[in-house]
Design a protein around this motif. Structure first.
Motif, PDB file in Angstrom:
ATOM      1  N   ARG A  92       9.992   1.222   3.363  1.00 18.61           N
ATOM      2  CA  ARG A  92      10.864   2.280   2.821  1.00 18.61           C
ATOM      3  C   ARG A  92      10.116   3.593   2.737  1.00 18.61           C
ATOM      4  O   ARG A  92       8.907   3.637   2.644  1.00 18.61           O
ATOM      5  CB  ARG A  92      11.409   1.910   1.452  1.00 18.61           C
ATOM      6  CG  ARG A  92      10.416   1.993   0.324  1.00 18.61           C
ATOM      7  CD  ARG A  92      11.103   1.701  -1.013  1.00 18.61           C
ATOM      8  NE  ARG A  92      10.225   2.011  -2.125  1.00 18.61           N
ATOM      9  CZ  ARG A  92      10.169   3.194  -2.738  1.00 18.61           C
ATOM     10  NH1 ARG A  92      10.950   4.176  -2.346  1.00 18.61           N
ATOM     11  NH2 ARG A  92       9.345   3.391  -3.747  1.00 18.61           N
ATOM     12  N   ARG A  93      10.886   4.651   2.779  1.00 14.46           N
ATOM     13  CA  ARG A  93      10.326   5.980   2.573  1.00 14.46           C
ATOM     14  C   ARG A  93      10.723   6.413   1.174  1.00 14.46           C
ATOM     15  O   ARG A  93      11.846   6.243   0.748  1.00 14.46           O
ATOM     16  CB  ARG A  93      10.865   6.938   3.620  1.00 14.46           C
ATOM     17  CG  ARG A  93      10.362   6.561   5.016  1.00 14.46           C
ATOM     18  CD  ARG A  93      10.989   7.383   6.064  1.00 14.46           C
ATOM     19  NE  ARG A  93      10.396   8.716   6.060  1.00 14.46           N
ATOM     20  CZ  ARG A  93      10.544   9.571   7.044  1.00 14.46           C
ATOM     21  NH1 ARG A  93      11.245   9.251   8.097  1.00 14.46           N
ATOM     22  NH2 ARG A  93       9.995  10.759   6.983  1.00 14.46           N
ATOM     23  N   GLY A  94       9.767   6.966   0.500  1.00 14.61           N
ATOM     24  CA  GLY A  94       9.998   7.298  -0.894  1.00 14.61           C
ATOM     25  C   GLY A  94      10.333   8.754  -1.125  1.00 14.61           C
ATOM     26  O   GLY A  94      10.652   9.492  -0.202  1.00 14.61           O
ATOM     27  N   GLU A 120       5.353  13.288   0.938  1.00 14.18           N
ATOM     28  CA  GLU A 120       6.327  12.205   0.893  1.00 14.18           C
ATOM     29  C   GLU A 120       5.589  10.907   0.575  1.00 14.18           C
ATOM     30  O   GLU A 120       4.548  10.617   1.169  1.00 14.18           O
ATOM     31  CB  GLU A 120       7.031  12.075   2.237  1.00 14.18           C
ATOM     32  CG  GLU A 120       8.040  10.966   2.275  1.00 14.18           C
ATOM     33  CD  GLU A 120       8.681  10.808   3.630  1.00 14.18           C
ATOM     34  OE1 GLU A 120       9.764  10.218   3.670  1.00 14.18           O
ATOM     35  OE2 GLU A 120       8.103  11.249   4.641  1.00 14.18           O
ATOM     36  N   VAL A 121       6.105  10.154  -0.349  1.00 14.98           N
ATOM     37  CA  VAL A 121       5.535   8.852  -0.685  1.00 14.98           C
ATOM     38  C   VAL A 121       6.109   7.842   0.303  1.00 14.98           C
ATOM     39  O   VAL A 121       7.320   7.736   0.461  1.00 14.98           O
ATOM     40  CB  VAL A 121       5.882   8.449  -2.134  1.00 14.98           C
ATOM     41  CG1 VAL A 121       5.295   7.090  -2.469  1.00 14.98           C
ATOM     42  CG2 VAL A 121       5.395   9.504  -3.109  1.00 14.98           C
ATOM     43  N   VAL A 122       5.214   7.115   0.994  1.00 10.60           N
ATOM     44  CA  VAL A 122       5.645   6.149   2.010  1.00 10.60           C
ATOM     45  C   VAL A 122       5.084   4.781   1.636  1.00 10.60           C
ATOM     46  O   VAL A 122       3.883   4.631   1.434  1.00 10.60           O
ATOM     47  CB  VAL A 122       5.141   6.564   3.412  1.00 10.60           C
ATOM     48  CG1 VAL A 122       5.606   5.577   4.458  1.00 10.60           C
ATOM     49  CG2 VAL A 122       5.601   7.972   3.754  1.00 10.60           C
ATOM     50  N   GLU A 123       5.971   3.809   1.545  1.00 15.48           N
ATOM     51  CA  GLU A 123       5.570   2.443   1.237  1.00 15.48           C
ATOM     52  C   GLU A 123       6.139   1.519   2.310  1.00 15.48           C
ATOM     53  O   GLU A 123       7.110   1.883   2.976  1.00 15.48           O
ATOM     54  CB  GLU A 123       6.077   2.043  -0.146  1.00 15.48           C
ATOM     55  CG  GLU A 123       5.443   2.873  -1.255  1.00 15.48           C
ATOM     56  CD  GLU A 123       5.966   2.521  -2.628  1.00 15.48           C
ATOM     57  OE1 GLU A 123       5.123   2.409  -3.528  1.00 15.48           O
ATOM     58  OE2 GLU A 123       7.179   2.371  -2.800  1.00 15.48           O
ATOM     59  N   MET A 182       0.842  -1.176   0.000  1.00 15.72           N
ATOM     60  CA  MET A 182       0.000   0.000   0.000  1.00 15.72           C
ATOM     61  C   MET A 182       0.890   1.244   0.000  1.00 15.72           C
ATOM     62  O   MET A 182       1.814   1.357   0.786  1.00 15.72           O
ATOM     63  CB  MET A 182      -0.902   0.008   1.234  1.00 15.72           C
ATOM     64  CG  MET A 182      -1.646   1.326   1.379  1.00 15.72           C
ATOM     65  SD  MET A 182      -2.444   1.608   2.963  1.00 15.72           S
ATOM     66  CE  MET A 182      -3.728   0.414   2.919  1.00 15.72           C
ATOM     67  N   THR A 183       0.604   2.161  -0.862  1.00 12.69           N
ATOM     68  CA  THR A 183       1.339   3.413  -0.941  1.00 12.69           C
ATOM     69  C   THR A 183       0.571   4.489  -0.192  1.00 12.69           C
ATOM     70  O   THR A 183      -0.617   4.682  -0.411  1.00 12.69           O
ATOM     71  CB  THR A 183       1.534   3.842  -2.407  1.00 12.69           C
ATOM     72  OG1 THR A 183       2.264   2.818  -3.097  1.00 12.69           O
ATOM     73  CG2 THR A 183       2.299   5.144  -2.491  1.00 12.69           C
ATOM     74  N   LEU A 184       1.261   5.169   0.706  1.00 12.73           N
ATOM     75  CA  LEU A 184       0.682   6.278   1.460  1.00 12.73           C
ATOM     76  C   LEU A 184       1.357   7.570   1.044  1.00 12.73           C
ATOM     77  O   LEU A 184       2.500   7.568   0.578  1.00 12.73           O
ATOM     78  CB  LEU A 184       0.880   6.047   2.965  1.00 12.73           C
ATOM     79  CG  LEU A 184       0.329   4.758   3.535  1.00 12.73           C
ATOM     80  CD1 LEU A 184       0.711   4.621   5.001  1.00 12.73           C
ATOM     81  CD2 LEU A 184      -1.173   4.696   3.381  1.00 12.73           C
ATOM     82  N   TYR A 185       0.652   8.667   1.244  1.00 15.22           N
ATOM     83  CA  TYR A 185       1.197   9.987   0.951  1.00 15.22           C
ATOM     84  C   TYR A 185       1.116  10.807   2.230  1.00 15.22           C
ATOM     85  O   TYR A 185       0.041  11.018   2.762  1.00 15.22           O
ATOM     86  CB  TYR A 185       0.417  10.660  -0.171  1.00 15.22           C
ATOM     87  CG  TYR A 185       0.605   9.969  -1.495  1.00 15.22           C
ATOM     88  CD1 TYR A 185       1.561  10.417  -2.394  1.00 15.22           C
ATOM     89  CD2 TYR A 185      -0.141   8.856  -1.835  1.00 15.22           C
ATOM     90  CE1 TYR A 185       1.752   9.777  -3.604  1.00 15.22           C
ATOM     91  CE2 TYR A 185       0.040   8.203  -3.033  1.00 15.22           C
ATOM     92  CZ  TYR A 185       0.993   8.664  -3.915  1.00 15.22           C
ATOM     93  OH  TYR A 185       1.181   8.023  -5.115  1.00 15.22           O
ATOM     94  N   ARG A 186       2.272  11.234   2.729  1.00 18.18           N
ATOM     95  CA  ARG A 186       2.331  12.038   3.953  1.00 18.18           C
ATOM     96  C   ARG A 186       2.512  13.496   3.557  1.00 18.18           C
ATOM     97  O   ARG A 186       3.583  13.903   3.109  1.00 18.18           O
ATOM     98  CB  ARG A 186       3.482  11.582   4.842  1.00 18.18           C
ATOM     99  CG  ARG A 186       3.546  12.310   6.180  1.00 18.18           C
ATOM    100  CD  ARG A 186       4.658  11.777   7.049  1.00 18.18           C
ATOM    101  NE  ARG A 186       5.973  12.079   6.527  1.00 18.18           N
ATOM    102  CZ  ARG A 186       6.651  13.196   6.790  1.00 18.18           C
ATOM    103  NH1 ARG A 186       6.145  14.110   7.570  1.00 18.18           N
ATOM    104  NH2 ARG A 186       7.845  13.377   6.275  1.00 18.18           N
TER     105      ARG A 186
END
Length: 108
Positions: free
Chosen positions: A38-40, A32-35, A1-5
């Motif tokens: 890892r932090r994207g 910030e893209v957070v998977e 799941m990809t999250l966006y912070r």
């Protein structure tokens, strides 16, 4: 799941394309893209999928009868007999109610 912070700022000078977080005074123009694991990278707000962007910017519904259109103050009032922080001053219901009112908090 990809999250966006969202990377939020409270400044009153919003750049073009910045969006309000939860319909409030804080805004963001990148996230910030957070998977998992890892932090994207940091991406501009236009690169956040529209459905997620809409959820991030939509005003929040009421909570416990309080509108969340502005910051709210929550107070903690310990009325248990083993409380070490208040010296058991608020065990009596009338004292507890008076203290809660004196705190001036939106939520106790």
């Amino acid at each position: 799941m990809t999250l966006y912070r969202p990377l939020c700022l409270p400044d009153t000078c919003r750049p073009d394309g910045a969006m309000p977080l939860a319909g409030g005074p804080v805004w963001f123009d990148r996230a910030e893209v957070v998977e998992p694991g890892r932090r994207g990278p940091v991406v501009p707000v236009r690169d956040i999928p529209a459905e997620l962007r809409d959820r991030l910017t939509a005003p929040r519904g009421d909570f416990a009868g309080l509108a969340l259109d502005r910051p709210r103050l929550m107070g903690v009032l310990n009325v248990t007999p083993d409380s070490f922080s208040d010296g058991n001053r608020f065990l009596d219901p009338a004292s507890a109610i008076a203290q809660a009112e004196a705190m001036g908090a939106d939520l106790i």
